[in-house]
Design a protein around this motif. Structure first.
Motif, PDB file in Angstrom:
ATOM      1  N   ARG A   6       1.054  -1.209   0.079  1.00 15.13           N
ATOM      2  CA  ARG A   6      -0.125  -0.012  -0.166  1.00 15.13           C
ATOM      3  C   ARG A   6       0.915   1.169   0.032  1.00 15.13           C
ATOM      4  O   ARG A   6       0.565   2.018  -0.775  1.00 15.13           O
ATOM      5  CB  ARG A   6      -1.008   0.013   1.127  1.00 15.13           C
ATOM      6  CG  ARG A   6      -1.903   1.386   0.989  1.00 15.13           C
ATOM      7  CD  ARG A   6      -3.087   1.139   2.341  1.00 15.13           C
ATOM      8  NE  ARG A   6      -3.890  -0.276   2.133  1.00 15.13           N
ATOM      9  CZ  ARG A   6      -3.487  -1.175   3.011  1.00 15.13           C
ATOM     10  NH1 ARG A   6      -2.830  -1.359   3.975  1.00 15.13           N
ATOM     11  NH2 ARG A   6      -4.235  -2.145   2.834  1.00 15.13           N
ATOM     12  N   PHE A   7       2.002   1.263   0.822  1.00 15.60           N
ATOM     13  CA  PHE A   7       2.961   2.494   0.847  1.00 15.60           C
ATOM     14  C   PHE A   7       3.540   2.509  -0.634  1.00 15.60           C
ATOM     15  O   PHE A   7       3.294   3.833  -0.800  1.00 15.60           O
ATOM     16  CB  PHE A   7       3.858   2.112   1.870  1.00 15.60           C
ATOM     17  CG  PHE A   7       5.074   2.978   1.987  1.00 15.60           C
ATOM     18  CD1 PHE A   7       4.883   4.440   2.460  1.00 15.60           C
ATOM     19  CD2 PHE A   7       6.336   2.677   1.514  1.00 15.60           C
ATOM     20  CE1 PHE A   7       5.907   5.403   2.386  1.00 15.60           C
ATOM     21  CE2 PHE A   7       7.309   3.714   1.536  1.00 15.60           C
ATOM     22  CZ  PHE A   7       6.987   4.981   2.032  1.00 15.60           C
ATOM     23  N   LEU A   8       3.911   1.680  -1.060  1.00 17.33           N
ATOM     24  CA  LEU A   8       4.623   1.670  -2.398  1.00 17.33           C
ATOM     25  C   LEU A   8       3.632   2.181  -3.480  1.00 17.33           C
ATOM     26  O   LEU A   8       3.997   3.007  -4.216  1.00 17.33           O
ATOM     27  CB  LEU A   8       5.304   0.434  -2.827  1.00 17.33           C
ATOM     28  CG  LEU A   8       6.517  -0.052  -2.157  1.00 17.33           C
ATOM     29  CD1 LEU A   8       6.771  -1.486  -2.436  1.00 17.33           C
ATOM     30  CD2 LEU A   8       7.701   0.776  -2.326  1.00 17.33           C
ATOM     31  N   MET A   9       2.481   1.787  -3.499  1.00 21.78           N
ATOM     32  CA  MET A   9       1.309   2.306  -4.199  1.00 21.78           C
ATOM     33  C   MET A   9       1.025   3.611  -4.174  1.00 21.78           C
ATOM     34  O   MET A   9       0.552   4.144  -5.113  1.00 21.78           O
ATOM     35  CB  MET A   9       0.033   1.236  -4.242  1.00 21.78           C
ATOM     36  CG  MET A   9       0.369  -0.207  -4.686  1.00 21.78           C
ATOM     37  SD  MET A   9       0.893  -0.348  -6.507  1.00 21.78           S
ATOM     38  CE  MET A   9      -0.618   0.251  -7.280  1.00 21.78           C
ATOM     39  N   GLU A  10       1.251   4.219  -2.956  1.00 22.40           N
ATOM     40  CA  GLU A  10       0.981   5.469  -2.614  1.00 22.40           C
ATOM     41  C   GLU A  10       2.126   6.299  -2.768  1.00 22.40           C
ATOM     42  O   GLU A  10       1.799   7.732  -2.724  1.00 22.40           O
ATOM     43  CB  GLU A  10       0.313   5.679  -1.351  1.00 22.40           C
ATOM     44  CG  GLU A  10      -0.971   4.933  -1.314  1.00 22.40           C
ATOM     45  CD  GLU A  10      -1.860   4.948   0.226  1.00 22.40           C
ATOM     46  OE1 GLU A  10      -1.330   5.280   1.207  1.00 22.40           O
ATOM     47  OE2 GLU A  10      -2.899   4.212   0.260  1.00 22.40           O
ATOM     48  N   ARG A  11       3.128   6.047  -3.037  1.00 23.81           N
ATOM     49  CA  ARG A  11       4.583   6.867  -2.945  1.00 23.81           C
ATOM     50  C   ARG A  11       4.361   7.927  -4.059  1.00 23.81           C
ATOM     51  O   ARG A  11       3.964   7.600  -5.026  1.00 23.81           O
ATOM     52  CB  ARG A  11       5.657   5.880  -3.071  1.00 23.81           C
ATOM     53  CG  ARG A  11       6.832   6.570  -3.074  1.00 23.81           C
ATOM     54  CD  ARG A  11       7.992   6.101  -3.881  1.00 23.81           C
ATOM     55  NE  ARG A  11       7.754   6.469  -5.367  1.00 23.81           N
ATOM     56  CZ  ARG A  11       7.928   7.667  -5.910  1.00 23.81           C
ATOM     57  NH1 ARG A  11       8.361   8.724  -5.116  1.00 23.81           N
ATOM     58  NH2 ARG A  11       7.640   7.933  -7.020  1.00 23.81           N
ATOM     59  N   SER A  12       4.844   9.080  -3.697  1.00 21.87           N
ATOM     60  CA  SER A  12       5.035  10.102  -4.844  1.00 21.87           C
ATOM     61  C   SER A  12       6.051  11.035  -4.575  1.00 21.87           C
ATOM     62  O   SER A  12       6.565  11.258  -3.599  1.00 21.87           O
ATOM     63  CB  SER A  12       3.498  10.825  -4.981  1.00 21.87           C
ATOM     64  OG  SER A  12       3.679  11.830  -4.031  1.00 21.87           O
ATOM     65  N   SER A  13       6.656  11.587  -5.744  1.00 18.29           N
ATOM     66  CA  SER A  13       7.557  12.605  -5.354  1.00 18.29           C
ATOM     67  C   SER A  13       6.976  13.988  -5.250  1.00 18.29           C
ATOM     68  O   SER A  13       5.833  14.155  -5.781  1.00 18.29           O
ATOM     69  CB  SER A  13       8.419  12.855  -6.542  1.00 18.29           C
ATOM     70  OG  SER A  13       9.317  11.583  -6.893  1.00 18.29           O
ATOM     71  N   GLU A  14       7.321  14.750  -4.315  1.00 19.18           N
ATOM     72  CA  GLU A  14       6.786  15.895  -3.975  1.00 19.18           C
ATOM     73  C   GLU A  14       8.006  17.139  -4.156  1.00 19.18           C
ATOM     74  O   GLU A  14       8.874  17.316  -3.131  1.00 19.18           O
ATOM     75  CB  GLU A  14       6.440  15.628  -2.362  1.00 19.18           C
ATOM     76  CG  GLU A  14       5.456  14.773  -2.152  1.00 19.18           C
ATOM     77  CD  GLU A  14       4.132  15.289  -2.879  1.00 19.18           C
ATOM     78  OE1 GLU A  14       3.853  16.511  -3.064  1.00 19.18           O
ATOM     79  OE2 GLU A  14       3.103  14.271  -2.760  1.00 19.18           O
ATOM     80  N   PRO A  15       7.588  17.962  -4.774  1.00 20.16           N
ATOM     81  CA  PRO A  15       8.528  19.011  -5.397  1.00 20.16           C
ATOM     82  C   PRO A  15       8.488  20.262  -4.201  1.00 20.16           C
ATOM     83  O   PRO A  15       9.206  20.947  -4.207  1.00 20.16           O
ATOM     84  CB  PRO A  15       8.034  19.598  -6.604  1.00 20.16           C
ATOM     85  CG  PRO A  15       6.671  19.193  -6.635  1.00 20.16           C
ATOM     86  CD  PRO A  15       6.435  17.774  -5.854  1.00 20.16           C
ATOM     87  N   ARG A  16       7.314  20.464  -3.658  1.00 20.43           N
ATOM     88  CA  ARG A  16       7.018  21.589  -2.813  1.00 20.43           C
ATOM     89  C   ARG A  16       7.528  21.150  -1.375  1.00 20.43           C
ATOM     90  O   ARG A  16       6.686  20.608  -0.459  1.00 20.43           O
ATOM     91  CB  ARG A  16       5.749  21.766  -2.753  1.00 20.43           C
ATOM     92  CG  ARG A  16       5.148  22.450  -4.266  1.00 20.43           C
ATOM     93  CD  ARG A  16       3.841  22.728  -4.375  1.00 20.43           C
ATOM     94  NE  ARG A  16       3.273  22.797  -5.557  1.00 20.43           N
ATOM     95  CZ  ARG A  16       2.752  21.629  -6.213  1.00 20.43           C
ATOM     96  NH1 ARG A  16       2.682  20.705  -5.696  1.00 20.43           N
ATOM     97  NH2 ARG A  16       2.417  22.025  -7.554  1.00 20.43           N
ATOM     98  N   LEU A  17       8.981  21.540  -0.889  1.00 23.30           N
ATOM     99  CA  LEU A  17       9.240  21.246   0.252  1.00 23.30           C
ATOM    100  C   LEU A  17       9.966  22.499   1.104  1.00 23.30           C
ATOM    101  O   LEU A  17      10.192  23.468   0.432  1.00 23.30           O
ATOM    102  CB  LEU A  17      10.638  20.140   0.005  1.00 23.30           C
ATOM    103  CG  LEU A  17      10.060  19.021  -0.593  1.00 23.30           C
ATOM    104  CD1 LEU A  17      11.510  18.323  -1.129  1.00 23.30           C
ATOM    105  CD2 LEU A  17       9.393  18.089   0.113  1.00 23.30           C
ATOM    106  N   GLU A  18       9.833  22.284   2.362  1.00 18.12           N
ATOM    107  CA  GLU A  18      10.004  23.481   3.293  1.00 18.12           C
ATOM    108  C   GLU A  18      10.753  22.838   4.545  1.00 18.12           C
ATOM    109  O   GLU A  18      10.729  21.621   4.892  1.00 18.12           O
ATOM    110  CB  GLU A  18       9.086  24.294   3.622  1.00 18.12           C
ATOM    111  CG  GLU A  18       7.651  23.678   4.380  1.00 18.12           C
ATOM    112  CD  GLU A  18       6.625  24.617   4.439  1.00 18.12           C
ATOM    113  OE1 GLU A  18       6.594  25.563   4.026  1.00 18.12           O
ATOM    114  OE2 GLU A  18       5.376  24.216   5.300  1.00 18.12           O
TER     115      GLU A  18
END
Length: 193
Positions: A6-18
């Motif tokens: 489930r974790f792998l299926m929901e993984r995504s890259s997130e470009p907006r980081l702070e």
């Protein structure tokens, strides 16, 4: 479905980081996970650079001086700001070791697998990640500035921090779009479940 799947299926890259960046103990555990990558002959053909604080500006200066940036002021300024997109950047480096049974390409794949494990561990700890590569990873000015040996390769720049706003979900292909079943020489058929 297991929690890992489930974790792998929901993984995504997130470009907006702070800020805040992951704390040192979280990064250390993630790096220990990276060291669990498949590693033929236990050569440990990788190393990592953790860059944060004022060192991000120094990395930006390397980016701005690189040969892969147009000579315009705007392009150089954009390159200078690139590492500031996150409070921490971890540089993955493939560091192949001479070995008669393990070619460099296998060692580079091992180092890239380590980057993947690192990104998954940071995501699991609740931090956003964005694995970037591109021309900066191959530029001699950047390679020299980061202290790479002649035979070392940058596997990527892993930007990490707290997600400021999640990007919309990205449509993913079904396995039938990129998998075939091989049934013998010159014999393939579509993959179906």
């Amino acid at each position: 479905m297991s929690s890992i799947t489930r974790f792998l299926m929901e993984r995504s890259s997130e470009p907006r980081l702070e800020a805040p960046a992951p704390p040192r103990d979280v990064v250390d555990l993630a790096l220990q996970c990276a060291a669990r990558a498949p590693d033929h002959a236990l050569l440990r053909p990788w190393r990592y650079l953790v860059i944060e604080g004022e060192a991000l500006a120094a990395l930006g200066e390397l980016f701005a001086r690189s040969g892969c940036v147009d000579a315009t002021d705007k392009a150089r300024e954009n390159a200078r700001k690139a590492p500031l997109r996150a409070p921490m950047v971890i540089v993955g480096i493939a560091s192949p070791k001479p070995h008669k049974k393990v070619p460099d390409v296998e060692q580079i794949m091992s180092a890239a697998s380590g980057m993947s494990f690192l990104s998954l561990a940071l995501s699991d700890a609740g931090y956003g990640i964005m694995w970037r590569s591109g021309a900066f990873a191959y530029d001699p000015v950047i390679r020299e500035g980061l202290g790479l040996a002649e035979d070392e390769i940058i596997t990527g720049f892993l930007y990490t921090g707290t997600v400021s706003s999640r990007k919309p979900p990205v449509p993913r292909p079904s396995s039938g779009e990129f998998v075939e079943e091989w049934t013998g020489p010159e014999a393939f058929r579509p993959w179906s479940v």
